[in-house]
Motif scaffolding. Structure first.
Motif, mmCIF file in Angstrom:
data_model
loop_
_atom_site.group_PDB
_atom_site.id
_atom_site.type_symbol
_atom_site.label_atom_id
_atom_site.label_comp_id
_atom_site.label_asym_id
_atom_site.label_seq_id
_atom_site.Cartn_x
_atom_site.Cartn_y
_atom_site.Cartn_z
ATOM 1 N N ALA A 23 5.529 -1.040 14.709
ATOM 2 C CA ALA A 23 4.501 -0.004 14.573
ATOM 3 C C ALA A 23 3.289 -0.597 13.868
ATOM 4 O O ALA A 23 3.383 -1.633 13.214
ATOM 5 N N ASP A 24 2.145 0.059 13.968
ATOM 6 C CA ASP A 24 0.894 -0.471 13.420
ATOM 7 C C ASP A 24 0.410 0.403 12.270
ATOM 8 O O ASP A 24 0.058 1.568 12.472
ATOM 9 N N ASP A 25 0.387 -0.144 11.076
ATOM 10 C CA ASP A 25 -0.101 0.558 9.876
ATOM 11 C C ASP A 25 0.821 1.698 9.446
ATOM 12 O O ASP A 25 0.394 2.634 8.757
ATOM 13 N N LEU A 26 2.076 1.641 9.849
ATOM 14 C CA LEU A 26 3.054 2.655 9.414
ATOM 15 C C LEU A 26 3.576 2.270 8.030
ATOM 16 O O LEU A 26 3.999 1.133 7.824
ATOM 17 N N GLY A 63 -2.231 -7.406 7.142
ATOM 18 C CA GLY A 63 -3.229 -7.204 8.201
ATOM 19 C C GLY A 63 -2.625 -7.435 9.576
ATOM 20 O O GLY A 63 -1.604 -8.110 9.736
ATOM 21 N N CYS A 64 -3.305 -6.891 10.586
ATOM 22 C CA CYS A 64 -2.707 -6.742 11.927
ATOM 23 C C CYS A 64 -2.403 -8.064 12.640
ATOM 24 O O CYS A 64 -1.296 -8.260 13.119
ATOM 25 N N SER A 65 -3.392 -8.962 12.769
ATOM 26 C CA SER A 65 -3.130 -10.191 13.537
ATOM 27 C C SER A 65 -2.171 -11.133 12.816
ATOM 28 O O SER A 65 -1.189 -11.594 13.416
ATOM 29 N N SER A 67 0.137 -10.573 10.653
ATOM 30 C CA SER A 67 1.515 -10.086 10.584
ATOM 31 C C SER A 67 2.228 -10.311 11.924
ATOM 32 O O SER A 67 3.423 -10.591 11.965
ATOM 33 N N ARG A 68 1.485 -10.197 13.014
ATOM 34 C CA ARG A 68 2.081 -10.433 14.340
ATOM 35 C C ARG A 68 2.387 -11.911 14.561
ATOM 36 O O ARG A 68 3.403 -12.284 15.147
ATOM 37 N N ALA A 69 1.482 -12.772 14.079
ATOM 38 C CA ALA A 69 1.722 -14.216 14.194
ATOM 39 C C ALA A 69 3.014 -14.585 13.475
ATOM 40 O O ALA A 69 3.827 -15.376 13.964
ATOM 41 N N PRO A 205 0.655 4.058 14.322
ATOM 42 C CA PRO A 205 -0.355 5.040 13.913
ATOM 43 C C PRO A 205 -1.624 4.408 13.321
ATOM 44 O O PRO A 205 -2.153 4.913 12.329
ATOM 45 N N HIS A 206 -2.120 3.334 13.942
ATOM 46 C CA HIS A 206 -3.423 2.771 13.551
ATOM 47 C C HIS A 206 -4.499 3.758 13.997
ATOM 48 O O HIS A 206 -4.424 4.302 15.092
ATOM 49 N N VAL A 207 -5.523 3.946 13.167
ATOM 50 C CA VAL A 207 -6.630 4.825 13.567
ATOM 51 C C VAL A 207 -7.358 4.252 14.779
ATOM 52 O O VAL A 207 -7.415 3.022 14.893
ATOM 53 N N SER A 257 7.119 -2.357 10.678
ATOM 54 C CA SER A 257 5.682 -2.107 10.781
ATOM 55 C C SER A 257 4.941 -3.377 10.424
ATOM 56 O O SER A 257 5.466 -4.223 9.703
ATOM 57 N N ASP A 258 3.711 -3.510 10.934
ATOM 58 C CA ASP A 258 2.966 -4.759 10.720
ATOM 59 C C ASP A 258 2.362 -4.856 9.322
ATOM 60 O O ASP A 258 2.086 -5.942 8.823
ATOM 61 N N ASN A 259 2.109 -3.693 8.709
ATOM 62 C CA ASN A 259 1.552 -3.674 7.341
ATOM 63 C C ASN A 259 1.595 -2.236 6.851
ATOM 64 O O ASN A 259 1.913 -1.313 7.605
ATOM 65 N N GLY A 260 1.220 -2.057 5.596
ATOM 66 C CA GLY A 260 1.262 -0.730 5.003
ATOM 67 C C GLY A 260 0.129 0.167 5.472
ATOM 68 O O GLY A 260 -0.681 -0.212 6.320
ATOM 69 N N GLY A 278 -2.259 -0.245 -0.412
ATOM 70 C CA GLY A 278 -1.806 -0.228 0.980
ATOM 71 C C GLY A 278 -2.333 -1.429 1.736
ATOM 72 O O GLY A 278 -2.532 -2.503 1.140
ATOM 73 N N LYS A 279 -2.558 -1.225 3.015
ATOM 74 C CA LYS A 279 -3.035 -2.275 3.921
ATOM 75 C C LYS A 279 -4.157 -3.106 3.302
ATOM 76 O O LYS A 279 -5.048 -2.561 2.639
ATOM 77 N N GLY A 280 -4.116 -4.403 3.542
ATOM 78 C CA GLY A 280 -5.203 -5.255 3.098
ATOM 79 C C GLY A 280 -5.148 -5.619 1.625
ATOM 80 O O GLY A 280 -6.134 -6.092 1.064
HETATM 81 MG MG MG Z 1 -1.710 -3.010 11.264
#
Ligand code: MG
Length: 455
Positions: A23-26, A63-65, A67-69, A205-207, A257-260, A278-280
């Motif tokens: 999930a994204d930003d969950l 962060g999104c990229s 965390s996926r790497a 649930p990323h905006v 999830s990829d991040n908070g 949270g995130k970042g």
């Molecule tokens: Mg994310």
């Protein structure tokens, strides 16, 4: 008789399937099995009850990229050259020469699909150049689109290497979870007779968050709760499809999830579950996420474990369970297949580094966490509403030692009282700087590898 024996032989040697749901930003506190009381996530709760749920589970970046790497390569993002969030015009991304989940399993005869958000580079760095047979989804974040600024290119759903359908407005965003889920469950049904890897990386649930008509308003608790409820439905559809195809007992399903949560979005952001920020950020709210593994018959049911496990451990674990040989370059994940299967081994990793993006900002060892002095994002007050961000202010933290067992909210600095612990954790920071680099101190890492280049 011979036919039956041949079938038995096939059954015995067939390696397991893997479903990786990201999930994204969950946030850590967004699922009812992790303490959320505002709404229910029955399918994820059931998945946890039927497998193992980790309470000290980390994404390797806030962060999104990056965390996926880390998830795909089993390495800290800095090691593989993806420490920062990529933009649509970024010249780099995931290096196709890195071993990843897809190109590791493919030589063993696995069918491999990437469904949802990629965000690891465009053009020649897209999923079908990285070991995935097929891709259906967005090349990057769902907020990188013209409504967020005239400079963003138009946002397109891709099938393999082709842009097939534009995501123009919130009504289109609201269909993403359903579309990904249909593609994913079709992929499972189509590949029931051979081993497969399904990487299902939701945009939500990323905006800008959005829920389809069936789910909008369903919880009575707001759009964020509706969006999570639809994601939970999606997990239920995947589990239902595995059962219907008879693959339940031969499939490991993983959820994280990829991040908070992206807190400045207020009512459109998730919950960190009481962790700070949270995130970042390198506080627990940025890195600590739900981590659930389920494999009926192989992972004992109902385990709740507190070892430190990370998304970087997924590749070594999956490789071990599949019998795949990983290339012997340095990576940071460890095989935790024994933990999943109920081992009482306690210490999985001596430390965990918090990098953001290229700054080595903190380290955790056991229950101790040490922040070196650094600047960080701080949620502006009051938080945003209705999809608008309140923005972020910059704050800073001094050298700070926290006991996460007694103080999970990172409120009380114990550095002054525990100089020997600080010294021990600073030695770990020194190792991290030497091996992986650190832009706070200008250290060049000896073990970092180049990113892929967009051509
Ligand atoms: Mg994310």
């Amino acid at each position: 008789m011979l036919g039956a024996l041949a079938m038995l032989a096939v059954t015995v040697v067939r390696p397991p399937n893997f479903v990786v749901i990201f999930a994204d930003d969950l946030g850590y506190g967004d699922l009812s099995c992790y303490g959320n009381r505002d709404y229910r996530t029955p399918n994820l709760d059931r998945m946890a009850a039927e497998g193992v749920r980790f309470t000290n589970f980390y994404s390797a970046s806030p962060g999104c990229s990056p965390s996926r790497a880390a998830l795909l390569t089993g390495s800290y993002p800095v090691r593989v050259g993806v420490p920062q969030v990529l933009n649509p015009d970024s010249p780099t991304g995931l290096n196709p020469e890195e071993s990843n989940l897809a190109n590791t399993l493919k030589p063993l005869g696995y069918a491999t699909a990437c469904v949802g958000k990629w965000h690891l580079g465009v053009k020649n760095l897209m999923p079908t150049f990285q070991g995935f047979d097929t891709f259906y989804g967005l090349p990057y974040s769902n907020d990188m689109w013209p409504p967020n600024g005239a400079s963003w290119p138009r946002l397109w759903l891709h099938k393999d290497r082709e842009a097939v359908e534009e995501v123009k407005d919130l009504a289109d965003q609201a269909e993403l979870t359903g579309k990904y889920t249909r593609f994913a469950t079709d992929f499972i049904r189509d590949h029931r007779d051979r081993p497969f890897l399904l990487y299902l990386a939701h945009s939500m649930p990323h905006v800008p968050i959005a829920a389809s008509k069936r789910f909008a308003g369903k919880t009575g608790k707001g759009l964020y709760a509706d969006t999570i409820t639809e994601l939970d439905w999606s997990v239920g559809e995947v589990l239902r499809t595995l059962k219907a195809t008879g693959l339940d007992a031969n499939t490991l399903v993983f959820f994280a999830s990829d991040n908070g949560p992206w807190l400045p979005y207020g009512d459109h952001a998730g919950s960190s579950g009481g962790f700070r920020e949270g995130k970042g950020t390198s506080f627990e709210g940025g890195f600590r996420v739900p981590g659930i593994f389920r494999w009926l018959g192989r992972i004992p049911k109902g385990q709740v474990r507190d070892e430190i496990v990370t998304t970087m451990d997924v590749l070594p674990t999956v490789s071990s369970l599949a019998g795949a040989k990983l290339s012997d370059v340095e990576r940071d994940g460890v095989d935790v297949s024994d933990l999943l299967q109920g081992s009482s081994r306690r210490s999985v990793r001596p430390w965990f580094f918090y990098f953001w993006p290229g700054e080595l900002q903190a380290v955790r060892s056991g229950d101790w966490k040490l922040h070196v002095p650094h600047k960080h994002r701080n949620q502006a007050q009051p938080a945003g509403q209705g999809g608008r961000s309140a923005g972020e202010v910059t704050a800073s933290i001094e050298l700070s030692l926290f006991d996460l067992a007694k103080d999970p909210g990172e409120t009380t600095n114990l550095a002054g009282r525990n100089p020997e612990v600080v010294a021990r954790l600073m030695r770990m920071i020194a190792i991290g700087r030497r091996e992986l680099g650190d832009t706070l101190t200008g250290s060049k890492g000896s073990g970092v590898r180049p990113p892929g280049r967009v051509e």
